[in-house]
Design an enzyme around this catalytic site. Structure first.
Site, PDB file in Angstrom:
ATOM      1  N   HIS A 289     -28.808   0.910 -38.290  1.00 38.41           N
ATOM      2  CA  HIS A 289     -27.646   0.043 -38.126  1.00 38.41           C
ATOM      3  C   HIS A 289     -26.664   0.154 -39.281  1.00 38.41           C
ATOM      4  O   HIS A 289     -25.523  -0.316 -39.154  1.00 38.41           O
ATOM      5  CB  HIS A 289     -28.097  -1.410 -37.972  1.00 38.41           C
ATOM      6  CG  HIS A 289     -28.775  -1.685 -36.659  1.00 38.41           C
ATOM      7  ND1 HIS A 289     -28.133  -2.269 -35.595  1.00 38.41           N
ATOM      8  CD2 HIS A 289     -30.040  -1.429 -36.239  1.00 38.41           C
ATOM      9  CE1 HIS A 289     -28.969  -2.374 -34.575  1.00 38.41           C
ATOM     10  NE2 HIS A 289     -30.139  -1.874 -34.937  1.00 38.41           N
TER      11      HIS A 289
ATOM     12  N   ASP B 221     -19.345   0.623 -44.052  1.00 32.02           N
ATOM     13  CA  ASP B 221     -20.056  -0.195 -43.074  1.00 32.02           C
ATOM     14  C   ASP B 221     -20.552   0.688 -41.946  1.00 32.02           C
ATOM     15  O   ASP B 221     -19.866   1.649 -41.557  1.00 32.02           O
ATOM     16  CB  ASP B 221     -19.129  -1.267 -42.488  1.00 32.02           C
ATOM     17  CG  ASP B 221     -19.800  -2.633 -42.408  1.00 32.02           C
ATOM     18  OD1 ASP B 221     -21.038  -2.679 -42.395  1.00 32.02           O
ATOM     19  OD2 ASP B 221     -19.073  -3.642 -42.369  1.00 32.02           O
TER      20      ASP B 221
END
Length: 472
Positions: free
Chosen positions: A160, A368
């Site tokens: 993730h 991110d």
């Protein structure tokens, strides 16, 4: 129908869609297959008078058709596996912050020990035709540990967070062991094509992997599939939350209180990867360079508490508080505060109302994996009068959301200029950009992510083993 077994560091009740994230993504397939979700209980066992805690107890509860299974961690294991290696080594390195990684503390032993514990506790609960889906950086070696116990099930893995380029990844002592662990999975999924390419380049240069086509690599005497599977949101579910009473009350209140202002919003966990000091410096630059924003632009910045037992987080907290105080002190008026900063968590049910009331969203991380706030902001907007998304080019979401205003968060002047463009953007252009962004969010939603990954895992494992299995 094969049962889906989800493994992650923390679990959630899939009946509670307000939990968001994986619970929303996996609820349907877990319920359809009578699946199981396995992970850490969140409980830490303190050492007894003898000085050492025993092995963690397993807890089982039923959540509708889904079995939730958790295991406790001893204090020593928690400190080494979670605080030490996962968040003190892997998190900073995977976010390109080698300077913050604590390589010398010997945490890797605890990290492997907990993955072995998870494997020992999980293996007896598995059925021969289970499909296992492991999530995130805490559990990279889990497939290798399960294989060592004789498990032959289909095992997929999804990261993730970002995966750094090979040279940064290779700075981790034992990096080859970690990547060998990744290659024990049948399918490895990443948030972005950039992260996928970093993995491919690593296994080629460091492990001599051979590209055999179709996203498959021959490495360590087995075939592993790898690809980009960008996670999305449930757009319909989030739209429903936007129309729910709590969100509507928030929207109406923000519209009343800021009727003479243009709202900018930032919603982040307090983390050095989110670029919050850089964002505030860019906002200060906006106020300095564009005096017309005085008394008209207000930034609401929410920074939810996160990992406050790590020193790097207390440092960034103090820096943020100092920056907010400085900006408000230098630019504020009796009837206008430029920055409203909140170091607390805001209920998910209220956030859509805040998004909808805002003219601009600032999603400007330094790095991110994806960043779902960007997609939630898009989904919450009024299509007739939408806000503008200012998005870091270093967020995984930037590969998909190209109609946002993409910025380099390290460039405060450039970011300030983009914010000014967003504040001044004509209605028709805002509508056009929003329409394209929303179409992308709907097409590549969380259900697409889940279905595409599991379909690929089916093909990958069946090709390796020659054993066919039913579609999930």
């Amino acid at each position: 129908m094969p049962r889906l077994v989800v493994v992650s560091n923390r679990i959630a009740d899939p009946r509670k869609t307000a939990a968001g994230g994986l619970a929303v993504a996996l609820a349907e397939v877990l319920n359809n297959t009578g699946g199981m979700w396995f992970g850490w209980s969140g409980k830490v066992i303190e050492p007894s008078a003898g000085g050492k805690a025993g092995e963690g107890e397993v807890h089982t509860q039923q959540a509708g058709a889904v079995k939730l299974v958790t295991v406790d961690l001893a204090r020593e294991d928690y400190d080494a596996y979670y605080v030490g290696y996962s968040n003190g080594v892997l998190w900073p390195v995977f976010h390109y912050r080698l300077d913050l990684a604590d390589f010398d503390a010997g945490y890797i032993g605890g990290y492997r020990r907990v993955n072995q514990l998870f494997a020992r506790k999980l293996a007896p609960l598995l059925q021969p035709d289970d499909v296992i889906w492991v999530h995130d950086y805490h559990l990279i070696p889990l497939a290798a540990e399960l294989r060592a116990l004789g498990c032959q099930q289909r095992i997929g893995y999804f990261l993730h967070i970002p995966l750094p380029p090979p040279l940064i990844l290779a700075a981790i002592p034992g990096h080859d062991w970690l990547v060998r662990g990744l290659c024990s999975y049948d399918l490895v999924g990443f948030q972005s094509e950039a992260d996928h390419q970093h993995f491919c380049r690593y296994i080629q240069s460091e492990a001599g992997a051979q590209d055999v086509g179709g996203g498959r690599w021959r490495v360590f005497n087995r075939t592993v599939h790898a690809g980009a599977y960008p996670i999305g949101i449930d757009v319909d579910e989030f739209a429903a939350v936007t129309q729910a009473p709590e969100a509507r009350e928030m929207y109406e209140r923000m519209r009343r209180e800021y009727s003479r202002r243009k709202l900018l919003v930032g919603v982040d966990r307090l983390d050095y990867s989110k670029g919050l000091p850089h964002r505030l410096k860019a906002f200060r630059e906006l106020l300095q360079k564009y005096p017309e924003t005085h008394k008209s632009a207000t930034l609401i910045q929410i920074a939810s508490p996160s990992r406050e037992d790590v020193s790097a987080y207390s440092d960034i907290l103090h820096e943020l508080e100092s920056l907010c105080g400085s900006i408000n002190g230098n630019f504020g008026e009796l009837d206008w505060m430029p920055v409203r900063y909140m170091h607390r968590t805001v209920a998910r049910a209220r956030l859509p109302g805040l998004y909808r009331a805002s003219r601009v969203a600032l999603v400007t991380p330094l790095r991110d994996g994806m960043n779902l706030v960007a997609k939630e902001f898009v989904a919450a907007q009024d299509p007739e009068d939408p806000g503008v998304l200012v998005l870091s080019r270093f967020a995984g979401a930037a590969e998909q959301l190209k109609e946002a205003l993409l910025v380099n968060p390290y460039d405060k002047e450039g970011t300030a200029g983009a914010i000014q463009v967003a504040l001044q953007m004509p209605l028709e252009e805002r509508r056009q950009r929003h329409q394209a962004l929303l179409a992308n969010c709907k097409r590549f939603d969380v259900h697409w992510w889940c279905d595409t990954f599991l379909d690929t895992l089916r093909t990958a494992q069946a090709e390796e083993s020659g054993t066919p299995w039913l579609r999930l």
